[in-house]
Design an enzyme around this catalytic site. Structure first.
Site, PDB file in Angstrom:
ATOM      1  N   CYS A 169      10.639   0.044   2.179  1.00  0.00           N
ATOM      2  CA  CYS A 169      10.954   1.424   2.570  1.00  0.00           C
ATOM      3  C   CYS A 169      11.057   2.404   1.395  1.00  0.00           C
ATOM      4  O   CYS A 169      10.742   3.591   1.540  1.00  0.00           O
ATOM      5  CB  CYS A 169      12.274   1.471   3.338  1.00  0.00           C
ATOM      6  SG  CYS A 169      12.513   0.101   4.484  1.00  0.00           S
ATOM      7  N   CYS A 172       8.340   5.133   0.087  1.00  0.00           N
ATOM      8  CA  CYS A 172       8.115   6.414   0.774  1.00  0.00           C
ATOM      9  C   CYS A 172       9.399   7.219   0.947  1.00  0.00           C
ATOM     10  O   CYS A 172       9.382   8.442   0.882  1.00  0.00           O
ATOM     11  CB  CYS A 172       7.499   6.173   2.145  1.00  0.00           C
ATOM     12  SG  CYS A 172       5.757   5.753   2.013  1.00  0.00           S
ATOM     13  N   HIS A 173      10.495   6.517   1.250  1.00  0.00           N
ATOM     14  CA  HIS A 173      11.723   7.258   1.573  1.00  0.00           C
ATOM     15  C   HIS A 173      12.613   7.497   0.357  1.00  0.00           C
ATOM     16  O   HIS A 173      13.582   8.251   0.449  1.00  0.00           O
ATOM     17  CB  HIS A 173      12.522   6.504   2.643  1.00  0.00           C
ATOM     18  CG  HIS A 173      11.807   6.390   3.954  1.00  0.00           C
ATOM     19  ND1 HIS A 173      11.743   7.433   4.853  1.00  0.00           N
ATOM     20  CD2 HIS A 173      11.097   5.388   4.511  1.00  0.00           C
ATOM     21  CE1 HIS A 173      11.040   7.053   5.915  1.00  0.00           C
ATOM     22  NE2 HIS A 173      10.626   5.819   5.733  1.00  0.00           N
ATOM     23  N   MET A 211       4.363   5.345  10.379  1.00  0.00           N
ATOM     24  CA  MET A 211       5.542   4.501  10.198  1.00  0.00           C
ATOM     25  C   MET A 211       5.216   3.144  10.807  1.00  0.00           C
ATOM     26  O   MET A 211       4.931   3.021  11.991  1.00  0.00           O
ATOM     27  CB  MET A 211       6.746   5.136  10.897  1.00  0.00           C
ATOM     28  CG  MET A 211       7.957   4.226  11.022  1.00  0.00           C
ATOM     29  SD  MET A 211       8.761   3.915   9.434  1.00  0.00           S
ATOM     30  CE  MET A 211       9.913   2.629   9.914  1.00  0.00           C
ATOM     31  N   HIS A 449       2.198  13.568  -6.038  1.00  0.00           N
ATOM     32  CA  HIS A 449       1.898  12.148  -5.811  1.00  0.00           C
ATOM     33  C   HIS A 449       0.782  11.672  -6.745  1.00  0.00           C
ATOM     34  O   HIS A 449       1.031  11.392  -7.892  1.00  0.00           O
ATOM     35  CB  HIS A 449       1.551  11.929  -4.331  1.00  0.00           C
ATOM     36  CG  HIS A 449       1.459  10.482  -3.968  1.00  0.00           C
ATOM     37  ND1 HIS A 449       2.528   9.622  -4.045  1.00  0.00           N
ATOM     38  CD2 HIS A 449       0.418   9.728  -3.537  1.00  0.00           C
ATOM     39  CE1 HIS A 449       2.148   8.409  -3.690  1.00  0.00           C
ATOM     40  NE2 HIS A 449       0.863   8.443  -3.370  1.00  0.00           N
ATOM     41  N   HIS A 491      -4.759  13.085  -0.324  1.00  0.00           N
ATOM     42  CA  HIS A 491      -4.518  11.849  -1.091  1.00  0.00           C
ATOM     43  C   HIS A 491      -5.783  11.548  -1.892  1.00  0.00           C
ATOM     44  O   HIS A 491      -6.650  10.794  -1.461  1.00  0.00           O
ATOM     45  CB  HIS A 491      -4.177  10.694  -0.140  1.00  0.00           C
ATOM     46  CG  HIS A 491      -3.596   9.512  -0.859  1.00  0.00           C
ATOM     47  ND1 HIS A 491      -4.378   8.556  -1.467  1.00  0.00           N
ATOM     48  CD2 HIS A 491      -2.317   9.150  -1.089  1.00  0.00           C
ATOM     49  CE1 HIS A 491      -3.576   7.651  -2.031  1.00  0.00           C
ATOM     50  NE2 HIS A 491      -2.326   7.982  -1.811  1.00  0.00           N
TER      51      HIS A 491
HETATM   52 FE1  DHE Z   1      -0.266   3.614  -4.664  1.00  0.00          FE
HETATM   53  C1  DHE Z   1      -2.081   4.973  -7.267  1.00  0.00           C
HETATM   54  C2  DHE Z   1       2.380   5.539  -5.510  1.00  0.00           C
HETATM   55  C3  DHE Z   1       1.284   2.745  -1.736  1.00  0.00           C
HETATM   56  C4  DHE Z   1      -2.748   1.417  -4.015  1.00  0.00           C
HETATM   57  N1  DHE Z   1       0.076   5.001  -6.114  1.00  0.00           N
HETATM   58  C5  DHE Z   1      -0.807   5.428  -7.083  1.00  0.00           C
HETATM   59  C6  DHE Z   1      -0.173   6.420  -7.892  1.00  0.00           C
HETATM   60  C7  DHE Z   1       1.098   6.564  -7.403  1.00  0.00           C
HETATM   61  C8  DHE Z   1       1.250   5.683  -6.278  1.00  0.00           C
HETATM   62  C9  DHE Z   1       2.173   7.485  -7.934  1.00  0.00           C
HETATM   63  C10 DHE Z   1      -0.802   7.144  -9.071  1.00  0.00           C
HETATM   64  C11 DHE Z   1      -0.674   6.336 -10.319  1.00  0.00           C
HETATM   65  C12 DHE Z   1      -1.324   6.991 -11.519  1.00  0.00           C
HETATM   66  O1  DHE Z   1      -2.442   7.502 -11.403  1.00  0.00           O
HETATM   67  O2  DHE Z   1      -0.706   7.020 -12.595  1.00  0.00           O
HETATM   68  N2  DHE Z   1       1.508   4.094  -3.751  1.00  0.00           N
HETATM   69  C13 DHE Z   1       2.455   4.881  -4.291  1.00  0.00           C
HETATM   70  C14 DHE Z   1       3.598   4.961  -3.408  1.00  0.00           C
HETATM   71  O3  DHE Z   1       4.687   5.531  -3.646  1.00  0.00           O
HETATM   72  C15 DHE Z   1       3.230   4.329  -2.129  1.00  0.00           C
HETATM   73  C16 DHE Z   1       2.964   5.441  -1.113  1.00  0.00           C
HETATM   74  C17 DHE Z   1       4.292   3.444  -1.489  1.00  0.00           C
HETATM   75  C18 DHE Z   1       4.778   2.285  -2.306  1.00  0.00           C
HETATM   76  O4  DHE Z   1       5.871   1.801  -2.040  1.00  0.00           O
HETATM   77  O5  DHE Z   1       4.106   1.818  -3.220  1.00  0.00           O
HETATM   78  C19 DHE Z   1       1.924   3.635  -2.544  1.00  0.00           C
HETATM   79  N3  DHE Z   1      -0.661   2.315  -3.130  1.00  0.00           N
HETATM   80  C20 DHE Z   1       0.097   2.098  -2.053  1.00  0.00           C
HETATM   81  C21 DHE Z   1      -0.465   1.091  -1.202  1.00  0.00           C
HETATM   82  O6  DHE Z   1       0.020   0.668  -0.111  1.00  0.00           O
HETATM   83  C22 DHE Z   1      -1.739   0.656  -1.817  1.00  0.00           C
HETATM   84  C23 DHE Z   1      -2.945   0.987  -0.931  1.00  0.00           C
HETATM   85  C24 DHE Z   1      -1.725  -0.840  -2.111  1.00  0.00           C
HETATM   86  C25 DHE Z   1      -0.551  -1.251  -2.962  1.00  0.00           C
HETATM   87  O7  DHE Z   1      -0.801  -1.499  -4.134  1.00  0.00           O
HETATM   88  O8  DHE Z   1       0.571  -1.273  -2.496  1.00  0.00           O
HETATM   89  C26 DHE Z   1      -1.747   1.496  -3.080  1.00  0.00           C
HETATM   90  N4  DHE Z   1      -2.084   3.270  -5.485  1.00  0.00           N
HETATM   91  C27 DHE Z   1      -2.931   2.281  -5.086  1.00  0.00           C
HETATM   92  C28 DHE Z   1      -4.092   2.281  -5.958  1.00  0.00           C
HETATM   93  C29 DHE Z   1      -3.917   3.312  -6.877  1.00  0.00           C
HETATM   94  C30 DHE Z   1      -2.640   3.910  -6.559  1.00  0.00           C
HETATM   95  C31 DHE Z   1      -5.290   1.328  -5.831  1.00  0.00           C
HETATM   96  C32 DHE Z   1      -4.853   3.723  -8.020  1.00  0.00           C
HETATM   97  C33 DHE Z   1      -6.001   4.508  -7.512  1.00  0.00           C
HETATM   98  C34 DHE Z   1      -6.968   4.836  -8.621  1.00  0.00           C
HETATM   99  O9  DHE Z   1      -8.196   4.792  -8.363  1.00  0.00           O
HETATM  100  O10 DHE Z   1      -6.526   5.147  -9.732  1.00  0.00           O
END
Ligand code: DHE
Length: 654
Positions: A169, A172-173, A211, A449, A491
């Protein structure tokens, strides 16, 4: 009667929590049985329901009963007993069709609209059926019973619930539940009002827009849902700080610099290695993009999130949700870990110093918790400094939690640029100065984000996803130059840059909240009249897009619809034609899992796509013909998500 779409939640769970943002505590999905235990009357005084009302009841069960009862007291939304006596049919019709739009035209609707109730996507006829059902319950008496509050949790239960909250949780929260990508869910302003039964229903069945249905998807057990439902009505525990001394204690220099090779020991083209995140395995697979052979599978720790490359590309740096940073040397015969450290309890971003003279010199980690950034030595990961980033937000509101979102490294100045999620500032850290200070905070918007560079590397473009905007920061002048509304919950990942035949250089994003690719003009010098304005909007068949990608050599832009709730749509990739300026096609990449994230090989003639599943796959397409070229599979390929090609990541090619 409309057949409700199958509500699908990723078996891998966390992904779907992205989309909570769409609706906040909105209502819509419901248990098909009355599992919430609330009184759901069907027709009052034993009268059989008309065909219309019966259809309406089915729709109510599907779309409304997660948030409303009829006579069972308030849940997330009010008890609807007697609603048809209170409101005229036309009024109810307009409200159900689109509460937000109605609130703009009707003062009564405006007075009660909190932003929580979404448009449910019902047709006029379906809406009339729901109203017919509500009319059939007009004799049911409303209940003023207060929602059931939390029970005491033992210390062991509280700890277990804290861990579930952190894993499922907090992303996101927020750790302190103040909301960001998802809504605030603090006891005083939300969860006590909903009560245990309502929260259990939401955790079990989910809410529309993302959710997750943690219970129905089999991710959380009934016992865990019970713990969580009680836990989030109690005050959150204060998470501990993590100071430089503690961070240094966690530092493990596995291979000192003197023991590392001074030139590459591998015959492979290591610049064309692609690191694949194996999320739930806590591993990173390193694959030779030329031969498609797996060169190494490396344990990096809990729910590793992203990889970044050092400026030379020699080192991969991984960051996990547990805040652990892992440095992998690609010059050894087989890639191996050379250093590890934990700078945060929770983190999503890491970046290297990239400007000339500072190659492979420093690494920065941005924390989700504690509110801080940490700078490490770029060869050893020795912790050098920790800086607090807690501050009031851009509107002066005091905050207890500020998380570091995306971080990018300038190729022209010795600075890192980072989005400060809750406070809405973009921070600039100067790594040429002693102590690596935060030299500038630029007011942008809430909640920042993900994001990346424009094609010149001068402008940092980041999503303020609560405002449906992309914010553009000129890193040269250190000023905000634009905030552009692009659509519901942009996004971009790092985004995508290309030359549109009509508008010149553009930067693009997809959206979680609607099926739309939006292009903004990104050439203030060559095409100033279009700069930082929406120049093109292209419909994507399917919503819930997380990532898009192109390459300077490509005529295509690839995008996913990973969080779509429509069966099958989460397994497609869509391709936009730069030349034709229209969507070329969408097609199924897999018949299982979730299709997510794209990366090119170094030459820019192949696209790699993840099938995010326990039985994961990486599917490789020929980027000219759009035909499948290769499929990487194997027992070890568990939940592949992000992919990062060394050359493209080091040089910020996207
Ligand atoms: Fe991510 C990038 C935060 C969920 C896969 N993710 C990022 C970035 C942030 C972030 C702040 C940018 C980083 C940077 O560029 O310095 N992500 C979050 C969350 O807060 C969120 C919504 C919930 C969580 O608890 O993590 C979240 N993210 C996910 C996923 O569910 C994903 C699909 C799979 C996973 O890893 O949990 C996911 N996030 C990614 C990926 C990137 C990413 C593959 C990098 C993308 C890129 O091409 O640079």
């Amino acid at each position: 009667m409309r057949v409700p779409t199958v509500r699908r939640v990723n078996v891998v769970g966390i992904a779907a929590i992205f989309a909570i943002v769409l609706l906040g505590a909105a209502c819509g999905y419901s248990p098909s049985s009355n599992s919430s235990g609330t009184t759901l009357q069907t027709g009052g005084a034993d009268a059989p329901l008309s065909e219309e009302a019966a259809a309406g009841q089915a729709a109510f069960d599907q779309q409304c009963a997660a948030c409303h009862t009829i006579g069972g007291g308030p849940l997330v939304g009010p008890d609807l007993a007697g609603i048809t006596d209170l409101r005229a049919t036309d009024w109810l019709h307009s409200w159900i069709i689109d509460p937000a739009a109605f609130a703009e035209t009707d003062p009564d609707a405006e007075a009660i609209f909190t932003g929580g109730m979404p448009a449910l996507g019902l047709s006029d006829a379906e809406t009339d059926e729901v109203i017919a059902y509500l009319e059939s319950t007009s004799e049911v008496e409303g209940s003023s019973a207060a929602p059931e509050g939390p029970r005491d949790l033992s210390a062991v239960e509280f700890d277990e619930a804290s861990e579930i909250f952190f894993n499922r949780c907090a992303g996101c929260h927020g750790t302190l539940r103040a909301g960001a990508t998802g809504p605030a869910i603090q006891p005083e302003d939300r969860t006590l009002e909903i009560g245990t039964t309502g929260i259990e229903t939401i955790l079990t069945k989910g809410l529309p827009g993302g959710m997750p249905a943690w219970g129905d998807a089999g991710i959380l057990t009934e016992g865990e849902i019970d713990l969580l439902a009680n836990f989030i009505q109690l005050d959150p525990p204060t998470p501990p700080p993590l100071d430089l001394t503690q961070i240094t204690e966690s530092w493990n220099l596995v291979v000192p610099v003197a023991d590392r090779p001074t030139e590459s020991q591998t015959a492979r083209d290591w610049e064309d290695f692609t690191g694949v995140i194996l999320r739930d395995a806590g591993q990173v697979a390193i694959i030779d993009a030329g031969t498609k052979e797996t060169v190494a599978v490396i344990d990096t720790g809990f729910a590793v999130h992203i990889l970044r490359s050092s400026a030379t590309g020699r080192y991969f740096i991984a960051v996990g949700r547990d805040g652990r940073v892992t440095m992998i040397d690609l010059w050894t015969e087989t890639p191996e870990i050379v250093a590890q450290v934990q700078g945060c309890f929770d983190a999503r971003s890491v970046e290297a110093s990239k400007v000339e003279g500072f190659e492979d010199k420093y690494i920065i980690e941005g924390c989700y918790w504690p509110p801080q950034y940490v700078v490490f030595d770029g060869q050893t990961l020795e912790p050098l400094v920790v800086h607090d980033i807690l501050s009031p937000d851009i509107n002066g509101k005091e905050l207890d939690e500020v998380r570091v979102a995306a971080i990018v490294a300038s190729h022209f100045d010795p600075v890192w640029v980072m989005g400060l999620k809750e406070s809405g500032y973009v921070g600039i850290v100067d790594y040429s100065q002693p102590d690596f200070p935060l030299v500038k905070k630029i007011e942008a918007d809430l909640f920042l984000h993900d994001g990346g560079w424009d094609h010149t590397g001068r402008y940092f473009i980041t999503a303020a996803n609560a405002q449906n905007k992309l914010m553009v920061i000129d890193v040269k002048t250190q000023e905000l130059v634009a905030g552009i509304e692009t659509g519901k919950v942009p996004h971009p990942g790092r985004g995508a840059n290309w030359q549109d035949p009509e508008f010149g250089w553009v930067y693009a994003t997809t959206h979680i909240g609607e099926g739309k690719l939006t292009l903004i003009g990104a050439d203030p010098e060559g095409n100033p009249e279009h700069a930082w304005k929406v120049v093109r909007e292209v419909e994507i068949p399917g919503t819930g897009s997380l990532f898009l990608k192109t390459h300077p050599e490509s005529q295509w832009v690839w995008m996913d619809t990973a969080l779509s709730n429509v069966e099958g749509e989460n397994q497609q990739a869509c391709v936009y034609s730069i030349e034709k300026m229209e969507m070329e096609k969408c097609f199924q990449v897999a018949d299982h899992g979730t299709v997510v994230h794209f990366e090119y090989n170094k030459a820019g003639d192949e696209v790699w796509i993840s099938v995010w599943d326990r039985d994961g796959e990486v599917v490789i397409y020929d980027d000219e013909t759009l035909t499948e070229k290769h499929r990487i599979t194997g027992d070890w390929l568990i939940t592949p998500t992000g992919k990062f090609n060394v050359f493209n990541t080091a040089n910020d090619i996207y």
